[in-house]
Design a protein around this motif. Sequence first.
Motif, PDB file in Angstrom:
ATOM      1  N   PRO A 223       0.829  -1.213   0.000  1.00 51.41           N
ATOM      2  CA  PRO A 223       0.000   0.000   0.000  1.00 51.41           C
ATOM      3  C   PRO A 223       0.862   1.262   0.000  1.00 51.41           C
ATOM      4  CG  PRO A 223      -0.871  -1.597   1.558  1.00 51.41           C
ATOM      5  CD  PRO A 223       0.459  -2.141   1.096  1.00 51.41           C
ATOM      6  N   ALA A 224       0.367   2.290  -0.676  1.00 49.05           N
ATOM      7  CA  ALA A 224       1.136   3.521  -0.850  1.00 49.05           C
ATOM      8  C   ALA A 224       1.508   4.168   0.479  1.00 49.05           C
ATOM      9  CB  ALA A 224       0.349   4.503  -1.713  1.00 49.05           C
ATOM     10  N   ASP A 225       0.619   4.059   1.489  1.00 47.29           N
ATOM     11  CA  ASP A 225       0.916   4.727   2.754  1.00 47.29           C
ATOM     12  C   ASP A 225       1.972   3.983   3.569  1.00 47.29           C
ATOM     13  OD1 ASP A 225      -0.603   2.538   3.423  1.00 47.29           O
ATOM     14  OD2 ASP A 225      -2.056   3.635   4.653  1.00 47.29           O
ATOM     15  N   GLN A 226       2.393   2.793   3.135  1.00 43.68           N
ATOM     16  CA  GLN A 226       3.470   2.058   3.796  1.00 43.68           C
ATOM     17  C   GLN A 226       4.785   2.170   3.032  1.00 43.68           C
ATOM     18  OE1 GLN A 226       0.135  -1.299   4.936  1.00 43.68           O
ATOM     19  NE2 GLN A 226       2.156  -2.046   4.337  1.00 43.68           N
ATOM     20  N   HIS A 227       4.760   2.862   1.907  1.00 47.31           N
ATOM     21  CA  HIS A 227       5.918   2.921   1.030  1.00 47.31           C
ATOM     22  C   HIS A 227       6.696   4.206   1.247  1.00 47.31           C
ATOM     23  CE1 HIS A 227       8.062   3.336  -2.915  1.00 47.31           C
ATOM     24  NE2 HIS A 227       8.251   2.048  -2.713  1.00 47.31           N
ATOM     25  N   GLN A 228       8.040   4.093   1.324  1.00 48.38           N
ATOM     26  CA  GLN A 228       8.914   5.258   1.489  1.00 48.38           C
ATOM     27  C   GLN A 228      10.008   5.166   0.424  1.00 48.38           C
ATOM     28  OE1 GLN A 228       9.953   6.167   5.709  1.00 48.38           O
ATOM     29  NE2 GLN A 228       8.747   4.351   6.183  1.00 48.38           N
ATOM     30  N   HIS A 252      13.007   0.017  -0.665  1.00 46.66           N
ATOM     31  CA  HIS A 252      11.806   0.610  -1.252  1.00 46.66           C
ATOM     32  C   HIS A 252      12.130   1.154  -2.645  1.00 46.66           C
ATOM     33  CE1 HIS A 252       9.246   0.968   2.548  1.00 46.66           C
ATOM     34  NE2 HIS A 252      10.423   0.542   2.998  1.00 46.66           N
ATOM     35  N   ASN A 256       5.642   1.656  -5.697  1.00 43.00           N
ATOM     36  CA  ASN A 256       5.190   1.014  -4.451  1.00 43.00           C
ATOM     37  C   ASN A 256       5.710  -0.416  -4.301  1.00 43.00           C
ATOM     38  OD1 ASN A 256       3.764   3.317  -3.712  1.00 43.00           O
ATOM     39  ND2 ASN A 256       1.850   2.597  -4.610  1.00 43.00           N
ATOM     40  N   GLN A 290       5.694  -4.627   9.350  1.00 41.06           N
ATOM     41  CA  GLN A 290       4.936  -3.378   9.273  1.00 41.06           C
ATOM     42  C   GLN A 290       4.947  -2.787   7.864  1.00 41.06           C
ATOM     43  OE1 GLN A 290       6.812  -0.554  11.920  1.00 41.06           O
ATOM     44  NE2 GLN A 290       8.824  -0.766  10.969  1.00 41.06           N
ATOM     45  N   THR A 291       5.957  -3.144   7.078  1.00 43.09           N
ATOM     46  CA  THR A 291       6.021  -2.691   5.693  1.00 43.09           C
ATOM     47  C   THR A 291       5.289  -3.636   4.746  1.00 43.09           C
ATOM     48  OG1 THR A 291       8.136  -1.544   6.045  1.00 43.09           O
ATOM     49  CG2 THR A 291       7.590  -2.158   3.774  1.00 43.09           C
TER      50      THR A 291
END
Length: 549
Positions: A223-228, A252, A256, A290-291
């Motif tokens: 998911p985009a909100d878990q990607h850095q 990363h 994504n 968590q990622t």
Amino acid sequence: MERESMEFDVVIVGAGPSGLATACRLMQISKDCGQDISICVVEKGSEVGAHILSGAIFESDVLEELFANWHEMNAPLNTAVTSDEIHLLKSADKSKLLPNAIIPKTMHNKGNYIISLGNLCRWLAEQAENLGVEIFPGFPASQLLYNEDGSVKGIIIGDMGMGADGEPKDSYEPGMELHAKYTVFSEGCRGHLGKELINKYQLDKNKTPQHYGLGFKEMWKIPADQHQLGKVVHTAGWPLTEGSSGGGFLYHLEDNQVAVGLIVDLNYKNPHLSPFDEFQRYKTHPIIAQTLQNGERTAYGARAITKGGLNSLPKMSFPGGLIIGCNAGTLNFAKIKGTHTAMKSGILAAETLARAFMAGVEAGKDLNSYQERFEESWLKDELYRSRNFGPAMHKFGTLLGGAFNYIDQNWFGGRCPITLKDQTPDYAQMAPSNAYNKIDYPKPDGKLSFDKSSSVYLSNTYHEEDQPCHLKLNDPNIPININLVKFDEPAQRYCPAGVYEVVQEQGEDKFVINGQNCIHCKTCDIKDPSQNITWVTPEGGGGPNYPNM
């Protein structure tokens, strides 16, 4: 058997980063000097990049040496490193973020790129072909050819259409002979022809034994909100404890995507250890989970890594050819990087060959000048400064070994007046099965952890089933009569693809080889405690087909 043959000035075995760098640089020099040099690259994978797997973080300076304008040439370096973390995993749910001040400077990645090495090799192959290099994917180099004086004459491409019984099928086609003035071997880690050459010419005389790791890698879409984008995470510690060592990574990339992996040093002692299951456990640690949670696994692969460094680096020239890259062992384990060093070894090979052609050196000679060129290069200096990294970790463990390497790298710049050596081969480290308790690995949950069969499916591995087995047993009795009795036959566990099994047949144990599952990692050739398994090339185009590893 009468075989057709083709003549080239240079034949390069393997379209990995070192072989393609050789091809590109040699053709560049030949064009600059007005020479006409014919170069052929053979690759056992179905396409360039099909068998390439690496983390991978890339130091781009070496690409500048090949193509100064690589930015404008759309080289696939799309993700610059933006942040860098190292965590010590203390247990299944505890960890400590290590401050940068205590991390060996070789582990820092500012200025580097997160890449797909397979895609970089595909791009390098395009550049090589544009320069006039001939590249033949799906053609494995199966045998060596020698001249009467003992020098290498070239290679034989593997036969196609042989049945498992050793008899030709209706589709049989004999492999062609490729003759060359010089042959360059860039097969990657534990190449089977490179192994033969090292033994024949005693290229590793007075060197410490080569050492290896088994590297796992999966690609995930998260998911985009878990990607850095550009974030790099490395870990040490759990789950590799009690006689095992290694480390993990989480990178990363664009779109994504994340690459997650674990390297298990193949000097581990416990025969009950399963590197594949250690990797599945690794992904359940909160730092990694968590990622990955709510993400989708899209690719899986594994391959051995040559990590003995300078102490184990063989002589890289012999009569009629050169052995380069990870086939020789140029990876810098202190950086966990081998692409830039492999490419540099290829550039040095090209410059050595070009000089020999311009000087009219007779074909088949030992190009000892390669060693002189290597000694004067930044590659030798870098490997020298990293020579203690692996032996320190093996001798002192993760914490004390890490402390030694911090002092060596950050205080002495890798020039500590001590040279540590690891003289015991990895296979000889294995203890009897009764010295350790069996490991009760948790069942895969299908969300973060998975079984071998579904993983191999994601590697797109395929072999024609009716062909000779490419996993050769020197003595077919050893797996049951020795390895099973003494080590509980560890091939059942160290293979990351479920190739080896012990089954019951009419009340007796039987050793089964499922060669069609093989992902060409070469671990069996390295870790078998009886050194009874020899990996050779199967029919061309077989094995994994990695899309972007």
